[in-house]
Design a protein around this motif. Sequence first.
Motif, mmCIF file in Angstrom:
data_model
loop_
_atom_site.group_PDB
_atom_site.id
_atom_site.type_symbol
_atom_site.label_atom_id
_atom_site.label_comp_id
_atom_site.label_asym_id
_atom_site.label_seq_id
_atom_site.Cartn_x
_atom_site.Cartn_y
_atom_site.Cartn_z
ATOM 1 N N UNK A 100 0.860 -1.171 0.000
ATOM 2 C CA UNK A 100 0.000 0.000 0.000
ATOM 3 C C UNK A 100 0.899 1.223 0.000
ATOM 4 N N UNK A 101 0.733 2.095 -1.002
ATOM 5 C CA UNK A 101 1.553 3.287 -1.143
ATOM 6 C C UNK A 101 0.700 4.500 -0.807
ATOM 7 N N UNK A 102 1.199 5.330 0.103
ATOM 8 C CA UNK A 102 0.499 6.542 0.505
ATOM 9 C C UNK A 102 1.453 7.708 0.319
ATOM 10 N N UNK A 103 0.922 8.826 -0.125
ATOM 11 C CA UNK A 103 1.764 9.992 -0.307
ATOM 12 C C UNK A 103 1.051 11.212 0.261
ATOM 13 N N UNK A 104 1.740 12.307 0.253
ATOM 14 C CA UNK A 104 1.187 13.579 0.713
ATOM 15 C C UNK A 104 0.761 14.395 -0.499
ATOM 16 N N UNK A 105 -0.243 15.265 -0.321
ATOM 17 C CA UNK A 105 -0.611 16.144 -1.432
ATOM 18 C C UNK A 105 0.527 17.095 -1.771
ATOM 19 N N UNK A 106 1.489 17.248 -0.873
ATOM 20 C CA UNK A 106 2.650 18.092 -1.153
ATOM 21 C C UNK A 106 3.451 17.563 -2.342
ATOM 22 N N UNK A 107 3.301 16.294 -2.650
ATOM 23 C CA UNK A 107 4.013 15.708 -3.786
ATOM 24 C C UNK A 107 3.512 16.269 -5.117
ATOM 25 N N UNK A 108 2.274 16.785 -5.155
ATOM 26 C CA UNK A 108 1.704 17.279 -6.408
ATOM 27 C C UNK A 108 1.210 18.723 -6.326
ATOM 28 N N UNK A 109 1.201 19.303 -5.164
ATOM 29 C CA UNK A 109 0.505 20.574 -4.942
ATOM 30 C C UNK A 109 1.294 21.827 -5.327
ATOM 31 N N UNK A 110 2.598 21.777 -5.362
ATOM 32 C CA UNK A 110 3.406 22.983 -5.526
ATOM 33 C C UNK A 110 4.114 23.023 -6.879
ATOM 34 N N UNK A 111 3.328 23.322 -7.896
ATOM 35 C CA UNK A 111 3.868 23.425 -9.247
ATOM 36 C C UNK A 111 3.256 24.665 -9.898
ATOM 37 N N UNK A 112 3.969 25.808 -9.877
ATOM 38 C CA UNK A 112 3.410 27.041 -10.416
ATOM 39 C C UNK A 112 3.160 26.985 -11.922
ATOM 40 N N UNK A 113 3.745 26.019 -12.616
ATOM 41 C CA UNK A 113 3.568 25.895 -14.064
ATOM 42 C C UNK A 113 2.359 25.053 -14.450
ATOM 43 N N UNK A 114 1.714 24.433 -13.468
ATOM 44 C CA UNK A 114 0.548 23.586 -13.764
ATOM 45 C C UNK A 114 -0.655 24.492 -14.048
ATOM 46 N N UNK A 115 -1.367 24.266 -15.163
ATOM 47 C CA UNK A 115 -2.529 25.107 -15.485
ATOM 48 C C UNK A 115 -3.574 25.083 -14.365
#
Length: 146
Positions: free
Chosen positions: A106-121
């Motif tokens: 079971x793999x769990x991650x934090x939203x911090x892994x995807x949340x901080x990308x200023x280039x994401x639309x």
Amino acid sequence: MAPPRRVCVTGGGGFIASWLVKLLLSRGYAVHATLRDPCTYGRSRDPKNVHLKQMGEVRENLHLFKADVLDYDALTRAFEGCEGVFHLATPVPEDKIVDPEVQKVIVLSSNAAVDFNPNWPQDKLKDESCWSDKDFCQENQAQERP
């Protein structure tokens, strides 16, 4: 009496992982928990992992392993005899995850892994293709510190 079922929790000293360790122990599991530095376990001058020591009488079923999630041999030792793995440590690419021959991972991650990308639309939903920008995170972390 049969021995307890054994599972491994990577990143066992983390907030979510330590609650999972506590829950698993309370349900009778033997838990192998990986830590970056298990030597801090129980030291009064460094309380990083002292909360694991405070889990009471179920502690005899808690076994700590020093392991980096990219260290195949260390993870193999921690996974030995386990029927399941809860992977809560820092996420790694799938090709780096060890094939531990266990029934479940079971793999769990934090939203911090995807949340901080200023280039994401702004209008595009975040999914497995969106990762936080490492440089952006490092720059902003450095600015936040006094």
